[in-house]
Design an enzyme around this catalytic site. Structure first.
Site, PDB file in Angstrom:
ATOM      1  CB  ILE A 110     106.320  38.210  87.339  1.00  0.00           C
ATOM      2  CG1 ILE A 110     107.568  39.093  87.311  1.00  0.00           C
ATOM      3  CG2 ILE A 110     105.317  38.703  88.368  1.00  0.00           C
ATOM      4  CD1 ILE A 110     108.476  38.858  86.132  1.00  0.00           C
ATOM      5  NE  ARG A 111     104.286  36.131  93.990  1.00  0.00           N
ATOM      6  CZ  ARG A 111     104.936  36.862  94.884  1.00  0.00           C
ATOM      7  NH1 ARG A 111     105.335  38.088  94.564  1.00  0.00           N
ATOM      8  NH2 ARG A 111     105.211  36.395  96.085  1.00  0.00           N
ATOM      9  CB  ALA A 122     101.988  49.041  77.248  1.00  0.00           C
ATOM     10  CG  HIS A 221     111.442  25.621  92.112  1.00  0.00           C
ATOM     11  ND1 HIS A 221     111.050  24.717  93.078  1.00  0.00           N
ATOM     12  CD2 HIS A 221     110.885  26.815  92.472  1.00  0.00           C
ATOM     13  CE1 HIS A 221     110.299  25.331  93.979  1.00  0.00           C
ATOM     14  NE2 HIS A 221     110.192  26.602  93.635  1.00  0.00           N
ATOM     15  NE  ARG A 226     103.582  29.091  88.794  1.00  0.00           N
ATOM     16  CZ  ARG A 226     102.684  29.796  89.468  1.00  0.00           C
ATOM     17  NH1 ARG A 226     101.436  29.392  89.532  1.00  0.00           N
ATOM     18  NH2 ARG A 226     103.052  30.894  90.126  1.00  0.00           N
TER      19      ARG A 226
END
Length: 308
Positions: A110-111, A122, A221, A226
């Protein structure tokens, strides 16, 4: 790539079909809705997409004006755009994924704030009893060089002890989570607490799910960062699968991405000047390079040499 009218099977593989005039990519159409397994319980599924290699070229030629098509082939133009770090044409393509991933991976993911995300809640729903357990060979010691990385694996015996701790903690936390919810046996003395409170007891290796929509520029990107060897293994395997999917989607763009971004290198102005000096015959070493020891070492590693 196909610009014609195409009949597409719906993502959920039911009997409903859709006729479209938009650009479609047969290799991607074949995997729409298909879950690609990641880790022990995770997956990536392509829900939808917009555009292809041609859409990027089309967008670029709008800004370049008439006459460009006669002097540049599509592949050459895509490579030019990638080589010169253009971004807007690649933003014309988008893809939407359904992804299942552990909480700790999601917090890293999520960064990348350049996507649209809608996550499983939840607060409204009960979490499944699914949690990530690393394989024996992926349980490693802390790196003394990289404070956020791993070094060599533990022995199988040591790793098994850690694995049991992770499994026992997750099992116990989920059992307490169920007891706090008390969904099946509510009564006045134990009515169960709110789901939004009970969830705080779950460990970071439990799985969540989300829909993630992102344009191609930012997706590349994400992959560049990642899918790198320095990224944490558990997010890297997701990025590697995304790379396989993007290669099916926009093969010419991905070829350029691999050449200029993923497998290319970037030198600082200082590093480039040192390389020029060495090529001109000057002696360059750690004593006169003007760099820190670490930066000098990284330059040699980037160039794949032991000295300049």
């Amino acid at each position: 790539m196909n610009q014609g009218t195409t009949t597409n099977t719906a993502v959920d593989h039911n009997e409903e079909t859709f006729v479209t005039k938009r650009a479609t990519v047969p290799a991607l159409e074949n995997i729409l809705g298909e879950a690609h397994s990641i880790l022990d319980h995770g997956f990536i599924r392509v829900v939808d997409y917009m555009g292809d290699d041609s859409a990027i070229v089309q967008a670029a030629r709008v800004s370049y004006g008439k006459g460009t098509k006669q002097t540049n082939e599509d592949r050459g133009l895509l490579r030019y755009l990638m080589r010169h770090w253009h971004s807007t044409p690649f933003e014309m393509c988008e893809m939407k994924f359904h992804i299942k991933l552990p909480f700790f991976v999601a917090r890293q993911w999520i960064r990348h704030r350049t996507a649209n995300v809608n996550e499983y809640s939840a607060r409204y729903s009960i979490m499944d009893k699914e949690f990530y357990l690393p394989s024996i060979e992926d349980i490693c010691k802390q790196s003394v060089i990289n404070k956020q990385g791993r070094s060599e694996p533990l022995s199988p015996e040591q790793a098994e002890v850690i694995l049991n701790v992770l499994r026992d903690d997750a099992e116990r936390c989920y059992s307490n989570y169920e007891n706090m919810l008390n969904e099946d046996n509510r009564h006045e003395d134990h009515p169960g607490i709110a789901r939004e409170l009970a969830r705080v007891n779950l460990t970071l290796n439990f799985y969540t799910q989300w829909y993630w929509k992102i344009d191609l520029h930012n997706l590349l990107h994400f992959i560049r960062l990642r899918a790198d060897a320095h990224a944490q293994y558990e997010i890297r395997v997701y990025a590697e699968k995304l790379a396989e999917i993007v290669k099916l989607w926009v093969p010419h763009t991905f070829e350029a991405f691999e050449d200029y971004r993923q497998n290319g290198v970037h030198l600082s102005a200082q590093a480039l000047e040192l390389v020029k000096k060495r090529l001109s015959g000057e002696t360059v070493d750690e004593t006169n390079c003007g760099m820190s020891k670490r930066e000098w070492s990284e330059l040699l590693q980037t160039l794949g040499v032991t000295k300049l």
